[in-house]
Design a protein around this motif. Structure first.
Motif, short mmCIF file in Angstrom:
data_model
loop_
_atom_site.label_atom_id
_atom_site.label_comp_id
_atom_site.label_asym_id
_atom_site.label_seq_id
_atom_site.Cartn_x
_atom_site.Cartn_y
_atom_site.Cartn_z
N HIS A 1 0.83 -1.22 0.00
CA HIS A 1 0.00 0.00 0.00
C HIS A 1 0.86 1.26 0.00
N ASP A 2 2.06 1.17 0.58
CA ASP A 2 2.98 2.30 0.58
C ASP A 2 3.65 2.44 -0.78
N MET A 3 4.16 1.33 -1.30
CA MET A 3 4.92 1.33 -2.55
C MET A 3 4.05 1.72 -3.75
N LEU A 4 2.78 1.31 -3.72
CA LEU A 4 1.87 1.62 -4.82
C LEU A 4 1.17 2.97 -4.65
N GLY A 5 1.44 3.65 -3.53
CA GLY A 5 0.83 4.96 -3.32
C GLY A 5 -0.67 4.89 -3.06
N ILE A 6 -1.14 3.77 -2.51
CA ILE A 6 -2.55 3.66 -2.10
C ILE A 6 -2.72 4.41 -0.78
N ASN A 7 -1.68 4.29 0.04
CA ASN A 7 -1.66 4.91 1.36
C ASN A 7 -1.01 6.28 1.22
N ASN A 8 -1.79 7.34 1.41
CA ASN A 8 -1.30 8.68 1.07
C ASN A 8 -0.56 9.38 2.20
N ASP A 9 -0.79 8.92 3.44
CA ASP A 9 -0.32 9.72 4.59
C ASP A 9 0.90 9.11 5.28
N PHE A 10 1.63 8.24 4.58
CA PHE A 10 2.83 7.63 5.17
C PHE A 10 3.98 7.89 4.21
N ASN A 11 4.90 8.78 4.61
CA ASN A 11 5.98 9.18 3.70
C ASN A 11 7.35 9.18 4.36
N PRO A 12 7.80 8.04 4.89
CA PRO A 12 9.14 7.99 5.51
C PRO A 12 10.23 8.11 4.44
N ARG A 13 11.42 8.43 4.88
CA ARG A 13 12.54 8.61 3.96
C ARG A 13 12.83 7.36 3.13
N PHE A 14 12.62 6.17 3.74
CA PHE A 14 13.02 4.94 3.04
C PHE A 14 12.06 4.50 1.95
N LEU A 15 10.88 5.16 1.86
CA LEU A 15 9.84 4.70 0.93
C LEU A 15 9.99 5.33 -0.45
N ARG A 16 10.06 4.50 -1.47
CA ARG A 16 9.93 4.99 -2.85
C ARG A 16 8.55 4.59 -3.36
N LYS A 17 7.76 5.58 -3.76
CA LYS A 17 6.42 5.30 -4.30
C LYS A 17 6.55 5.09 -5.81
N TYR A 18 6.17 3.90 -6.26
CA TYR A 18 6.28 3.56 -7.67
C TYR A 18 5.03 3.94 -8.46
N LEU A 19 3.93 4.18 -7.75
CA LEU A 19 2.68 4.66 -8.37
C LEU A 19 2.02 5.62 -7.39
N ASN A 20 1.06 6.37 -7.90
CA ASN A 20 0.22 7.18 -7.01
C ASN A 20 -1.22 6.71 -7.19
N LEU A 21 -1.48 5.48 -6.74
CA LEU A 21 -2.81 4.89 -6.96
C LEU A 21 -3.91 5.62 -6.20
N HIS A 22 -3.58 6.21 -5.09
CA HIS A 22 -4.61 6.92 -4.31
C HIS A 22 -5.32 7.94 -5.18
N ASP A 23 -4.56 8.83 -5.80
CA ASP A 23 -5.17 9.90 -6.61
C ASP A 23 -5.82 9.34 -7.86
N GLN A 24 -5.20 8.32 -8.47
CA GLN A 24 -5.77 7.73 -9.67
C GLN A 24 -7.10 7.04 -9.39
N ILE A 25 -7.18 6.37 -8.22
CA ILE A 25 -8.43 5.70 -7.85
C ILE A 25 -9.52 6.72 -7.53
N VAL A 26 -9.15 7.77 -6.79
CA VAL A 26 -10.13 8.83 -6.47
C VAL A 26 -10.69 9.44 -7.76
N GLU A 27 -9.79 9.68 -8.71
CA GLU A 27 -10.23 10.26 -10.00
C GLU A 27 -11.14 9.30 -10.76
N ALA A 28 -10.77 8.01 -10.80
CA ALA A 28 -11.57 7.01 -11.52
C ALA A 28 -12.96 6.86 -10.89
#
Length: 271
Positions: A224-251
């Protein structure tokens, strides 16, 4: 030649060979059939059925509330979706800490009822006896050192662990203890990269890092962190490979508008 070319299923032995060959191990969490199928087909090595399900699936603040029965359910779903990934299941809080009898009983239940391949336990010296007994019963165990989220109430914070010499020395000792107890791999969570490098080089079993730098033998992230489903968790070690949260909200927004405007379904979308 890739390790996978002659091994269809990834096993604990595959991971040992990958470390020896200097080939990095990829691991993500998954909690259901559909995502397990996708991850398996994408070439992932290991799926962790994480007790992080407590947070991302059930909405709890910590991993503490999730039960053994719930972990078995999520593991059953994941196992049905895989052909080749190694599946590791977290033993949840309270299912192994009290004594090694309880730990062994919990381990046997997960393996029998889910069809998973291995288990993960948090802790070092405190759980070494439980690890030995579970491994002696024929069940592969992955260790977990550094930040151990099930102990959040003891630590009081999710900050980086083992910055101080004493805690770093204990972690190095615990890693060797877990290896001696029979663990096939160890997760290192949120510890300094240099310490993770030293630990990884001291072991013949692989280390899987999360927030532990690039010198570990593999990496793991919560899906959920890596795919950007979870929008409110942004630690230094996390690379988000997608921003699914915004894409799903838009869809979903488009779907709602199309339904309201009687635009969905159209002539081609009905019988």
């Amino acid at each position: 030649m890739s390790v996978h070319s002659d091994v269809r299923k990834v096993t604990t032995n595959t991971l040992l060979k990958m470390k020896a060959a200097g080939e990095k191990i990829s691991m993500l969490t998954a909690y259901d059939y559909s995502f397990a199928r996708i991850f398996d087909s994408a070439g992932l090595d290991v799926i962790l059925v994480g007790d992080s399900a407590s947070n991302v699936m059930a909405g709890h603040e910590t991993t503490v509330p999730i039960t053994l029965e719930q972990m078995i359910y999520h593991a059953q779903c994941v196992v049905r979706g895989i052909d080749r990934c190694l599946v590791v299941v977290d033993l949840p809080f309270g299912s192994y800490q009290s004594n090694s009898d309880v730990a062994l009983a919990s381990a046997i239940r997960i393996m029998k009822e889910s069809g998973a391949h291995s288990l993960k336990l948090e802790g070092g010296e405190e759980i070494a006896e439980s690890v030995r007994r579970i491994v002696n019963a024929g069940i592969p165990v992955m260790g977990h050192l550094g930040l151990t989220p099930q102990s959040i109430y003891k630590f009081g914070t999710y900050t980086v662990r083992a910055r101080e010499d004493a805690e770093a020395e204990k972690l190095k000792k615990d890693a060797l203890l877990l290896q001696d107890a029979g663990c096939f791999a160890i997760v290192l969570e949120k510890i300094p990269a240099q310490l993770a490098k030293e630990v990884s080089e001291s072991l013949h079993i692989p280390t899987i890092g999360i927030g532990a730098g690039k010198h570990c033998d593999g990496q793991v992230l919560v899906m959920h962190d890596m795919l950007g489903i979870n929008n409110d968790f942004n630690p230094r070690f996390l690379r988000k490979y997608l921003n699914l949260h915004d894409q799903i909200v838009e869809a979903v927004g488009k779907y709602v508008n199309d339904v309201r405007a009687s635009d969905f379904p159209n002539e081609q979308e009905q019988y």
